[in-house]
Structure formats: structure tokens, C-alpha cells
Design a protein around this motif. Structure first.
Motif, PDB file in Angstrom:
ATOM      1  N   PHE A 131       0.849  -1.183   0.000  1.00  0.00           N
ATOM      2  CA  PHE A 131       0.000   0.000   0.000  1.00  0.00           C
ATOM      3  C   PHE A 131       0.887   1.237   0.000  1.00  0.00           C
ATOM      4  O   PHE A 131       1.864   1.311   0.743  1.00  0.00           O
ATOM      5  CB  PHE A 131      -0.911   0.019   1.235  1.00  0.00           C
ATOM      6  CG  PHE A 131      -1.887  -1.119   1.284  1.00  0.00           C
ATOM      7  CD1 PHE A 131      -3.103  -1.044   0.619  1.00  0.00           C
ATOM      8  CD2 PHE A 131      -1.589  -2.268   1.989  1.00  0.00           C
ATOM      9  CE1 PHE A 131      -4.002  -2.093   0.661  1.00  0.00           C
ATOM     10  CE2 PHE A 131      -2.491  -3.326   2.044  1.00  0.00           C
ATOM     11  CZ  PHE A 131      -3.693  -3.233   1.375  1.00  0.00           C
ATOM     12  N   LYS A 132       0.543   2.179  -0.870  1.00  0.00           N
ATOM     13  CA  LYS A 132       1.243   3.445  -0.938  1.00  0.00           C
ATOM     14  C   LYS A 132       0.373   4.510  -0.275  1.00  0.00           C
ATOM     15  O   LYS A 132      -0.760   4.730  -0.700  1.00  0.00           O
ATOM     16  CB  LYS A 132       1.543   3.835  -2.383  1.00  0.00           C
ATOM     17  CG  LYS A 132       2.402   2.821  -3.134  1.00  0.00           C
ATOM     18  CD  LYS A 132       3.796   2.720  -2.547  1.00  0.00           C
ATOM     19  CE  LYS A 132       4.677   1.779  -3.365  1.00  0.00           C
ATOM     20  NZ  LYS A 132       6.033   1.665  -2.787  1.00  0.00           N
ATOM     21  N   VAL A 133       0.911   5.123   0.751  1.00  0.00           N
ATOM     22  CA  VAL A 133       0.135   6.081   1.542  1.00  0.00           C
ATOM     23  C   VAL A 133       0.850   7.427   1.533  1.00  0.00           C
ATOM     24  O   VAL A 133       2.067   7.489   1.769  1.00  0.00           O
ATOM     25  CB  VAL A 133      -0.023   5.597   2.999  1.00  0.00           C
ATOM     26  CG1 VAL A 133      -0.944   6.534   3.766  1.00  0.00           C
ATOM     27  CG2 VAL A 133      -0.553   4.174   3.036  1.00  0.00           C
ATOM     28  N   VAL A 134       0.104   8.478   1.250  1.00  0.00           N
ATOM     29  CA  VAL A 134       0.653   9.832   1.290  1.00  0.00           C
ATOM     30  C   VAL A 134       0.035  10.565   2.478  1.00  0.00           C
ATOM     31  O   VAL A 134      -1.183  10.611   2.617  1.00  0.00           O
ATOM     32  CB  VAL A 134       0.370  10.607  -0.011  1.00  0.00           C
ATOM     33  CG1 VAL A 134       0.899  12.039   0.085  1.00  0.00           C
ATOM     34  CG2 VAL A 134       1.003   9.893  -1.200  1.00  0.00           C
ATOM     35  N   LEU A 135       0.895  11.086   3.340  1.00  0.00           N
ATOM     36  CA  LEU A 135       0.464  11.832   4.523  1.00  0.00           C
ATOM     37  C   LEU A 135       1.155  13.190   4.516  1.00  0.00           C
ATOM     38  O   LEU A 135       2.339  13.286   4.197  1.00  0.00           O
ATOM     39  CB  LEU A 135       0.804  11.046   5.785  1.00  0.00           C
ATOM     40  CG  LEU A 135       0.449  11.696   7.128  1.00  0.00           C
ATOM     41  CD1 LEU A 135       0.014  10.631   8.132  1.00  0.00           C
ATOM     42  CD2 LEU A 135       1.641  12.464   7.703  1.00  0.00           C
ATOM     43  N   TYR A 144       4.566   6.690   2.445  1.00  0.00           N
ATOM     44  CA  TYR A 144       4.780   5.427   3.148  1.00  0.00           C
ATOM     45  C   TYR A 144       4.526   4.249   2.212  1.00  0.00           C
ATOM     46  O   TYR A 144       3.604   4.281   1.390  1.00  0.00           O
ATOM     47  CB  TYR A 144       3.829   5.297   4.339  1.00  0.00           C
ATOM     48  CG  TYR A 144       4.179   6.159   5.525  1.00  0.00           C
ATOM     49  CD1 TYR A 144       4.865   5.624   6.607  1.00  0.00           C
ATOM     50  CD2 TYR A 144       3.816   7.500   5.563  1.00  0.00           C
ATOM     51  CE1 TYR A 144       5.185   6.414   7.708  1.00  0.00           C
ATOM     52  CE2 TYR A 144       4.132   8.292   6.658  1.00  0.00           C
ATOM     53  CZ  TYR A 144       4.808   7.738   7.732  1.00  0.00           C
ATOM     54  OH  TYR A 144       5.122   8.516   8.810  1.00  0.00           O
ATOM     55  N   SER A 145       5.335   3.202   2.385  1.00  0.00           N
ATOM     56  CA  SER A 145       5.089   1.918   1.737  1.00  0.00           C
ATOM     57  C   SER A 145       4.772   0.920   2.850  1.00  0.00           C
ATOM     58  O   SER A 145       5.591   0.698   3.746  1.00  0.00           O
ATOM     59  CB  SER A 145       6.322   1.462   0.945  1.00  0.00           C
ATOM     60  OG  SER A 145       6.097   0.188   0.380  1.00  0.00           O
ATOM     61  N   VAL A 146       3.548   0.333   2.814  1.00  0.00           N
ATOM     62  CA  VAL A 146       3.075  -0.551   3.884  1.00  0.00           C
ATOM     63  C   VAL A 146       2.789  -1.931   3.300  1.00  0.00           C
ATOM     64  O   VAL A 146       2.134  -2.045   2.256  1.00  0.00           O
ATOM     65  CB  VAL A 146       1.803   0.021   4.544  1.00  0.00           C
ATOM     66  CG1 VAL A 146       1.332  -0.882   5.679  1.00  0.00           C
ATOM     67  CG2 VAL A 146       2.058   1.430   5.056  1.00  0.00           C
ATOM     68  N   GLU A 151       3.130  -3.885   7.940  1.00  0.00           N
ATOM     69  CA  GLU A 151       4.487  -3.472   8.302  1.00  0.00           C
ATOM     70  C   GLU A 151       4.918  -2.301   7.424  1.00  0.00           C
ATOM     71  O   GLU A 151       4.769  -2.339   6.198  1.00  0.00           O
ATOM     72  CB  GLU A 151       5.447  -4.634   8.123  1.00  0.00           C
ATOM     73  CG  GLU A 151       6.896  -4.288   8.439  1.00  0.00           C
ATOM     74  CD  GLU A 151       7.838  -5.429   8.128  1.00  0.00           C
ATOM     75  OE1 GLU A 151       9.049  -5.257   8.334  1.00  0.00           O
ATOM     76  OE2 GLU A 151       7.365  -6.499   7.666  1.00  0.00           O
ATOM     77  N   ILE A 152       5.446  -1.256   8.048  1.00  0.00           N
ATOM     78  CA  ILE A 152       5.944  -0.110   7.293  1.00  0.00           C
ATOM     79  C   ILE A 152       7.300  -0.470   6.692  1.00  0.00           C
ATOM     80  O   ILE A 152       8.259  -0.757   7.409  1.00  0.00           O
ATOM     81  CB  ILE A 152       6.068   1.134   8.186  1.00  0.00           C
ATOM     82  CG1 ILE A 152       4.670   1.572   8.649  1.00  0.00           C
ATOM     83  CG2 ILE A 152       6.756   2.275   7.441  1.00  0.00           C
ATOM     84  CD1 ILE A 152       4.680   2.758   9.590  1.00  0.00           C
ATOM     85  N   LEU A 153       7.378  -0.472   5.368  1.00  0.00           N
ATOM     86  CA  LEU A 153       8.579  -0.903   4.665  1.00  0.00           C
ATOM     87  C   LEU A 153       9.520   0.253   4.339  1.00  0.00           C
ATOM     88  O   LEU A 153      10.741   0.095   4.351  1.00  0.00           O
ATOM     89  CB  LEU A 153       8.194  -1.626   3.362  1.00  0.00           C
ATOM     90  CG  LEU A 153       7.244  -2.825   3.509  1.00  0.00           C
ATOM     91  CD1 LEU A 153       6.852  -3.335   2.139  1.00  0.00           C
ATOM     92  CD2 LEU A 153       7.899  -3.922   4.327  1.00  0.00           C
TER      93      LEU A 153
END
Length: 233
Positions: A131-135, A144-146, A151-153
């Protein structure tokens, strides 16, 4: 002497008979005990293996259970008479966890960094899924790559470039009044410009005097100061 031997023989026969009666009573008591009913058997199996019985079958003197737990699905055979498990077999491993929800992903990221999650996308399949997350917060954008298991990669950071809001204290009408205080004439045009790097926001006012001379006046949009006056030939 003969009487003594006969007496011992009789006592031995009586003792053996009592032993046989004792053994028979034990066997009889065990065999005559009420077998476990289905409810009792289910409670025992669920309590012993910390799961949920989803199917029960009676097969002669034993119960056959299908039990599901965190460890997977098992077949369990239980003796009705002795309440003992006589067979245990795993028939299915634990199911793969379903995809994380957006809310679960948000919680994972927000535990690491305060801010606002602006996007969540996914790529790959099953265990390779990410999952690619933008914060974002006021100053920084975090990417973030989850993993599929939460788990945060990887975390990437980049500085956000904010466009400063206009802080105008001078209106276009006020800019016209300032212009007419400097030069008497007819105002032809008023434009607002944000200004390039290092320049303040300002108004450009074009005005024509009665003698036909035209001027362009630059007025500071916040302070109202006249920054420049240029005349057209």
C-alpha cells in the motif's frame, strides 16, 4: 496338619473369588457409566482446543467434530464413553488475512506521524501486495510503503512548498484613490499582481492626465505605498 492345609486352601479360594468380584465391579461400573451427550462433548472440545465446533457427527461410540480456531480447521474424534480424544488431524491451515481496510492503514501510519492522509493506493497481489500512503503536515509530505501485513517498509519525505496567501490591506478602489492623490486624471485600468520572487504584491494602475500624458503607478498592496511611477512617451 491336613486340616491346616485345607483351611489355607479354602482361604485362598475365597480371596481369589473376592478379587474376581472386585475386578468385575470395576469393569461393570466403567461400562455402565452414561456416555457423554453431544452438548457435554462440544463444551469439552471447544474448551480444550480454544475454538468453535462447526460440525458434529456421531459415529458409533465416538463423536467426530470439525473445529475452527486461530490455528486452522481440525478434525477431532472423541470417545463417548471415556471422554478421551482418540484422533486429532489438521485439515486446513489458517486462512490468509483479508486486505487491510483504509482505516486500518490510516491508523498504522498515523501512529508514526501526525498529519492528514491524502491518498491510499495498492499494488501487487496477496503477500506481495503493498500500500502506498501519502500523509501531509504543514511542512512535509510523507510517502509510506506498507506491506499487506501492516508493516511499514519505507518512508520518503519531501518538503512542501506553500504558496503564501494574499495579505492585501489595500483594495482596488483604495489603489485608485492613492493614484489620484498622486496624479489627477482618468483611471483606465487597475490590475493586481502577486509579484515575482522578492517582490511584494502590488496594484498596477494606469491613469491619463487631462493633457493626454499617461502614467503607470505601482502601489504596494499591503502598505499602500507608491512603489514607482512610470510615464509613457
Amino acid at each position: 496338619m491336613i486340616r491346616s492345609s485345607a483351611r489355607k486352601l479354602i482361604l485362598a479360594i475365597i480371596a481369589f473369588a473376592l478379587f474376581i468380584v472386585f475386578i468385575w465391579q470395576i469393569i461393570h461400573s466403567v461400562s455402565s457409566a452414561d456416555p457423554m451427550n453431544e452438548k457435554e462433548a462440544v463444551e469439552q472440545v471447544e474448551g480444550q482446543y480454544n475454538g468453535e465446533v462447526t460440525e458434529v457427527q456421531l459415529d458409533g461410540d465416538k463423536y467426530k467434530f470439525t473445529l475452527t480456531s486461530e490455528l486452522g480447521t481440525h478434525l477431532i474424534y472423541l470417545n463417548r464413553q471415556t471422554a478421551e480424544v482418540i484422533h486429532l488431524e489438521q485439515v486446513a491451515s489458517i486462512k490468509d488475512k483479508e486486505d487491510l481496510t483504509d482505516e486500518e492503514i490510516k491508523d498504522i501510519v498515523l501512529k508514526e506521524q501526525d498529519g492528514k492522509v491524502t491518498s491510499i493506493t495498492s499494488e501487487g497481489k496477496k503477500d506481495d501486495k503493498k500500500f502506498k500512503v501519502v500523509l501531509e503536515d504543514d511542512l512535509t509530505r510523507y510517502k509510506y510503503s506498507v506491506s499487506a501485513h501492516g508493516e511499514i517498509l519505507e518512508i520518503e519525505e519531501e518538503e512542501r512548498h506553500h504558496k503564501k496567501p494574499h495579505q492585501t490591506r489595500v483594495s482596488a478602489e483604495h489603489a485608485v484613490e492613492i493614484t489620484r492623490a498622486e496624479i489627477s486624471g482618468k483611471v483606465d485600468d487597475v490590475e493586481y499582481e502577486e509579484g515575482e520572487e522578492g517582490e511584494p504584491p502590488h496594484f498596477i494602475v494606469e491613469i491619463e492626465r487631462g493633457d493626454g500624458m499617461e502614467a503607470e503607478i505601482q502601489i504596494h498592496a499591503i502598505s499602500g505605498d507608491v512603489l514607482s511611477i512610470s510615464w509613457e512617451d
